[in-house]
Write a protein that holds these residues in place. Structure first.
Motif, PDB file in Angstrom:
ATOM      1  N   ARG A 101     -91.216  35.693 -15.211  1.00 10.37           N
ATOM      2  CA  ARG A 101     -91.440  37.143 -15.237  1.00 10.37           C
ATOM      3  C   ARG A 101     -92.756  37.509 -14.553  1.00 10.37           C
ATOM      4  N   SER A 104     -92.411  36.982 -10.698  1.00  7.64           N
ATOM      5  CA  SER A 104     -91.586  38.015 -10.059  1.00  7.64           C
ATOM      6  C   SER A 104     -92.321  39.343  -9.989  1.00  7.64           C
ATOM      7  N   PHE A 153     -84.624  51.503 -16.976  1.00  9.10           N
ATOM      8  CA  PHE A 153     -84.109  50.183 -16.643  1.00  9.10           C
ATOM      9  C   PHE A 153     -83.406  49.479 -17.791  1.00  9.10           C
ATOM     10  N   ASP A 156     -83.432  44.916 -20.678  1.00 13.19           N
ATOM     11  CA  ASP A 156     -83.305  43.539 -20.214  1.00 13.19           C
ATOM     12  C   ASP A 156     -84.584  43.114 -19.495  1.00 13.19           C
ATOM     13  N   GLU A 157     -84.477  42.289 -18.478  1.00 14.07           N
ATOM     14  CA  GLU A 157     -85.651  41.757 -17.792  1.00 14.07           C
ATOM     15  C   GLU A 157     -86.336  42.780 -16.895  1.00 14.07           C
ATOM     16  N   THR A 158     -85.618  43.775 -16.417  1.00 13.48           N
ATOM     17  CA  THR A 158     -86.171  44.687 -15.417  1.00 13.48           C
ATOM     18  C   THR A 158     -87.413  45.430 -15.885  1.00 13.48           C
ATOM     19  N   ILE A 161     -90.522  43.054 -15.814  1.00 15.60           N
ATOM     20  CA  ILE A 161     -91.004  42.745 -14.470  1.00 15.60           C
ATOM     21  C   ILE A 161     -91.647  43.977 -13.835  1.00 15.60           C
ATOM     22  N   ALA A 162     -91.049  45.157 -14.083  1.00 17.29           N
ATOM     23  CA  ALA A 162     -91.609  46.387 -13.519  1.00 17.29           C
ATOM     24  C   ALA A 162     -92.993  46.674 -14.091  1.00 17.29           C
TER      25      ALA A 162
END
Length: 294
Positions: A101, A104, A153, A156-158, A161-162
């Motif tokens: 994470r 990215s 988003f 989840d993972e988004t 990361i954002a």
């Protein structure tokens, strides 16, 4: 008053009187005293004094009962927990998930910051459009955008990361932009007199001048990436260091919480160490002040 006021007219000025010889007629020559040199500890030892001192104070506070276990676990318990979670593979999996994470988000944020800083730093129109907007958005606490990221988003993972990408963008942008704008005007004028065009000026003068600021921004950005990840992994995470910390919070496991914080700190120090090595290699041409030279 001066000697000339008491000397007879035409008389030579008085000569300084030498020290009288000793009674036995022998002249003793004493060597000049040399200043006693205090032995200096190696720099690595000096840098370790602070952390080691804190660990010793923490251990003594736990042993004497000044720091109860329900307030802060002892360092021995934290080490035992680290060994146990490592043997089961839970801690390595959490570090790998958090590392993905952070990496990215850092790549995305660094790409955005580099594009915006070059646009604002190299073009007057880009500066008018980009820099004012970045200054405005910088005043918004990026941690306060977590609810909005969840709406945009999901969970989840988004959004994680954002959040990391947003935290990385600001320090990189402002340091690179400041480095470009603070290029030495005399170097720029000399390059123009040598016939360098705009591309050559940017390549050989502007960008090398901005490199120190970019590396400083890189250090801040990497530390901010881990800081943002601490908040990001509180958003319905099912893996990662933040996930371990959230579970430990529910059961009041201060040993696991401290372990997770220590892992965040160690990862941040490793990133900072890599940037320091990179700075020494890329800025070997640049004279710098090194404290007392030790």
């Amino acid at each position: 008053m001066s000697v000339k006021e008491y000397a007879a007219p035409g008389a030579a000025p008085p000569k300084p009187v030498a020290d009288a010889p000793p009674p036995d007629g022998r002249l003793t020559i004493r060597p000049a005293r040399r200043a006693r040199r205090i032995p200096r500890l190696p720099r690595a030892v000096r840098r370790a004094i602070g952390p080691v001192g804190l660990l010793v104070a923490w251990y003594l506070g736990s042993v004497t009962g000044v720091l109860p276990e329900n307030v802060l676990a002892s360092p021995v318990d934290v080490v035992h927990q680290a060994i146990e979670l490592t043997s089961t593979g839970e801690l390595p999996r959490a570090i790998a998930a958090s590392g993905r994470r952070a990496a990215s988000g850092f790549v995305i944020g660094a790409a955005i910051a580099l594009a915006l800083s070059l646009t604002a730093g190299l073009f007057r129109l880009g500066e008018d459009v980009v820099d004012a907007s970045m200054g405005m958005f910088r005043a918004i606490p990026w941690v306060g955008l977590i609810p909005l990221f969840i709406v945009w988003f999901g969970i989840d993972e988004t959004p994680k990361i954002a959040l990391v990408a947003l935290g990385v963008t600001y320090p990189l942008y402002f340091n690179i932009y400041g480095g470009i704008r603070s290029a030495d005007s005399q170097l720029v004028e000399a390059a123009r007199m040598l016939g360098l065009g705009r591309i050559g000026l940017i390549r050989y003068v502007i960008l090398p001048s901005a490199l120190p600021g970019a590396l400083v921004g890189l250090r801040y950005a990497l530390s901010t990436a881990w800081l943002a990840l601490v908040f990001g992994e509180q958003i319905n995470a099912d893996a990662g260091i933040g996930y371990l910390m959230s579970n430990a919070e529910q059961y009041f496991r201060t040993d696991v919480i401290v372990l997770c914080l220590a892992v965040y700190a160690i990862l941040g120090l490793l990133c900072d160490f890599v940037v320091r090595l990179l700075s020494k290699r890329l800025l070997s041409w640049r004279a710098s002040f090194d404290g007392d030279g030790a």
